[in-house]
Write a protein that holds these residues in place. Sequence first.
Motif, mmCIF file in Angstrom:
data_model
loop_
_atom_site.group_PDB
_atom_site.id
_atom_site.type_symbol
_atom_site.label_atom_id
_atom_site.label_comp_id
_atom_site.label_asym_id
_atom_site.label_seq_id
_atom_site.Cartn_x
_atom_site.Cartn_y
_atom_site.Cartn_z
ATOM 1 N N SER A 126 -49.225 -26.630 -0.706
ATOM 2 C CA SER A 126 -48.850 -25.452 0.086
ATOM 3 C C SER A 126 -49.600 -24.205 -0.369
ATOM 4 C CB SER A 126 -47.336 -25.223 0.023
ATOM 5 O OG SER A 126 -46.908 -24.880 -1.290
ATOM 6 N N LEU A 127 -49.865 -24.112 -1.679
ATOM 7 C CA LEU A 127 -50.629 -22.969 -2.166
ATOM 8 C C LEU A 127 -52.078 -23.047 -1.684
ATOM 9 C CD1 LEU A 127 -50.677 -20.398 -3.809
ATOM 10 C CD2 LEU A 127 -51.111 -21.774 -5.873
ATOM 11 N N ALA A 128 -52.606 -24.262 -1.627
ATOM 12 C CA ALA A 128 -53.970 -24.431 -1.119
ATOM 13 C C ALA A 128 -54.062 -23.971 0.337
ATOM 14 C CB ALA A 128 -54.389 -25.898 -1.242
ATOM 15 N N ARG A 129 -53.049 -24.304 1.131
ATOM 16 C CA ARG A 129 -53.053 -23.863 2.540
ATOM 17 C C ARG A 129 -52.980 -22.341 2.630
ATOM 18 N NH1 ARG A 129 -49.689 -28.464 3.019
ATOM 19 N NH2 ARG A 129 -47.799 -27.169 2.905
ATOM 20 N N LEU A 130 -52.141 -21.738 1.776
ATOM 21 C CA LEU A 130 -52.015 -20.287 1.791
ATOM 22 C C LEU A 130 -53.327 -19.612 1.404
ATOM 23 C CD1 LEU A 130 -50.151 -17.813 2.089
ATOM 24 C CD2 LEU A 130 -49.539 -18.097 -0.327
ATOM 25 N N ARG A 131 -54.003 -20.202 0.453
ATOM 26 C CA ARG A 131 -55.257 -19.619 -0.026
ATOM 27 C C ARG A 131 -56.453 -20.004 0.831
ATOM 28 N NH1 ARG A 131 -55.155 -20.012 -6.713
ATOM 29 N NH2 ARG A 131 -53.488 -18.458 -7.005
ATOM 30 N N GLY A 132 -56.277 -20.987 1.700
ATOM 31 C CA GLY A 132 -57.407 -21.451 2.491
ATOM 32 C C GLY A 132 -58.432 -22.159 1.641
ATOM 33 N N ALA A 133 -57.962 -22.880 0.633
ATOM 34 C CA ALA A 133 -58.861 -23.574 -0.296
ATOM 35 C C ALA A 133 -58.480 -25.045 -0.369
ATOM 36 C CB ALA A 133 -58.771 -22.939 -1.680
ATOM 37 N N SER A 134 -59.313 -25.828 -1.016
ATOM 38 C CA SER A 134 -59.002 -27.245 -1.182
ATOM 39 C C SER A 134 -57.917 -27.407 -2.245
ATOM 40 C CB SER A 134 -60.251 -28.017 -1.614
ATOM 41 O OG SER A 134 -60.628 -27.639 -2.937
ATOM 42 N N VAL A 135 -57.237 -28.540 -2.191
ATOM 43 C CA VAL A 135 -56.204 -28.815 -3.188
ATOM 44 C C VAL A 135 -56.826 -28.900 -4.579
ATOM 45 C CG1 VAL A 135 -54.504 -30.512 -3.987
ATOM 46 C CG2 VAL A 135 -54.706 -29.991 -1.544
ATOM 47 N N GLU A 136 -58.019 -29.512 -4.679
ATOM 48 C CA GLU A 136 -58.669 -29.652 -5.980
ATOM 49 C C GLU A 136 -59.020 -28.285 -6.566
ATOM 50 O OE1 GLU A 136 -59.445 -31.296 -3.253
ATOM 51 O OE2 GLU A 136 -58.677 -33.281 -3.832
ATOM 52 N N ARG A 137 -59.570 -27.427 -5.734
ATOM 53 C CA ARG A 137 -59.933 -26.087 -6.201
ATOM 54 C C ARG A 137 -58.675 -25.302 -6.600
ATOM 55 N NH1 ARG A 137 -64.480 -22.975 -5.601
ATOM 56 N NH2 ARG A 137 -64.176 -20.708 -5.737
ATOM 57 N N THR A 138 -57.627 -25.468 -5.827
ATOM 58 C CA THR A 138 -56.380 -24.767 -6.118
ATOM 59 C C THR A 138 -55.755 -25.274 -7.409
ATOM 60 O OG1 THR A 138 -55.972 -24.415 -3.763
ATOM 61 C CG2 THR A 138 -54.072 -24.254 -5.238
ATOM 62 N N ARG A 139 -55.775 -26.585 -7.604
ATOM 63 C CA ARG A 139 -55.223 -27.153 -8.835
ATOM 64 C C ARG A 139 -55.962 -26.612 -10.052
ATOM 65 N NH1 ARG A 139 -55.666 -31.990 -7.567
ATOM 66 N NH2 ARG A 139 -53.500 -32.474 -6.996
ATOM 67 N N PHE A 140 -57.287 -26.554 -9.970
ATOM 68 C CA PHE A 140 -58.077 -26.032 -11.085
ATOM 69 C C PHE A 140 -57.746 -24.566 -11.329
ATOM 70 C CE2 PHE A 140 -61.833 -23.761 -12.638
ATOM 71 C CZ PHE A 140 -62.098 -24.465 -13.805
ATOM 72 N N ALA A 141 -57.636 -23.778 -10.260
ATOM 73 C CA ALA A 141 -57.360 -22.339 -10.396
ATOM 74 C C ALA A 141 -55.972 -22.097 -10.992
ATOM 75 C CB ALA A 141 -57.475 -21.659 -9.037
ATOM 76 N N VAL A 142 -55.009 -22.904 -10.582
ATOM 77 C CA VAL A 142 -53.644 -22.754 -11.116
ATOM 78 C C VAL A 142 -53.619 -23.042 -12.609
ATOM 79 C CG1 VAL A 142 -51.355 -23.824 -11.130
ATOM 80 C CG2 VAL A 142 -52.408 -23.160 -8.960
ATOM 81 N N HIS A 143 -54.236 -24.122 -13.019
ATOM 82 C CA HIS A 143 -54.238 -24.467 -14.442
ATOM 83 C C HIS A 143 -54.998 -23.428 -15.266
ATOM 84 C CE1 HIS A 143 -52.188 -28.346 -14.585
ATOM 85 N NE2 HIS A 143 -52.686 -28.551 -13.382
#
Length: 214
Positions: free
Chosen positions: A100-117
């Motif tokens: 859901s955060l990836a959708r909000l950011r308009g980014a891929s799940v992989e990119r979002t996971r890396f950014a979150v960590h």
Amino acid sequence: MEPDGARERLAAWLEELGLVEHLAEAGLPTMVRDDQGRAVWTDPGTGAELSDDQVAELDAVLHQEGSDPAHAVPVPLLQIARQARVHDELLTSAWHSYESLARLRGASVERTRFAVHKAAGQHRLLAVTGPAGLMVPDFQLDATGEVRPELVDLLEPLLAAGMDGWKAWAWLTRPAALAAGLVPEQAAASPDPADVDVVRRAAQRLARTVAGTG
């Protein structure tokens, strides 16, 4: 009082306080009612039913708080129960998964996971592990899914001190005594610089307490 009466009295007292379900979490003997409605107390270590002496000892332990044992309450149990209620309330508030955060950011799940960590590792993003996996509380995010800049001064000291994520979530989103009753995440965005300073200093004091240096 007869033995069964002591068991029933203790069970009824804890049921009235709503604390029976939290006994195991506190490392205490547990209580269930059998088919006849009788209170059955069980030793967590052996699985055996408590003896009369053990029930009396448990009763004494739970009534030892305060100056008047007859009206005392088991404070540690109450604290555990309160934490459980807060935990349940937080679970029903807004939060994001990676997807859901990836959708909000308009980014891929992989990119979002890396950014979150990465952000969590830098103590600039609060993330907790819940029943559904990693959860990113929504209160700390702006409309684009990025961390609100004004919260960094609160997040960094608390997370760097090793504060439990659930407790940090609760402290940031509820009126805080250390912050003069202000809700820290709201006051951080206040147009009044005094409010901002109050919650920033409160977060720093709390962080020192958590780290054992204040």
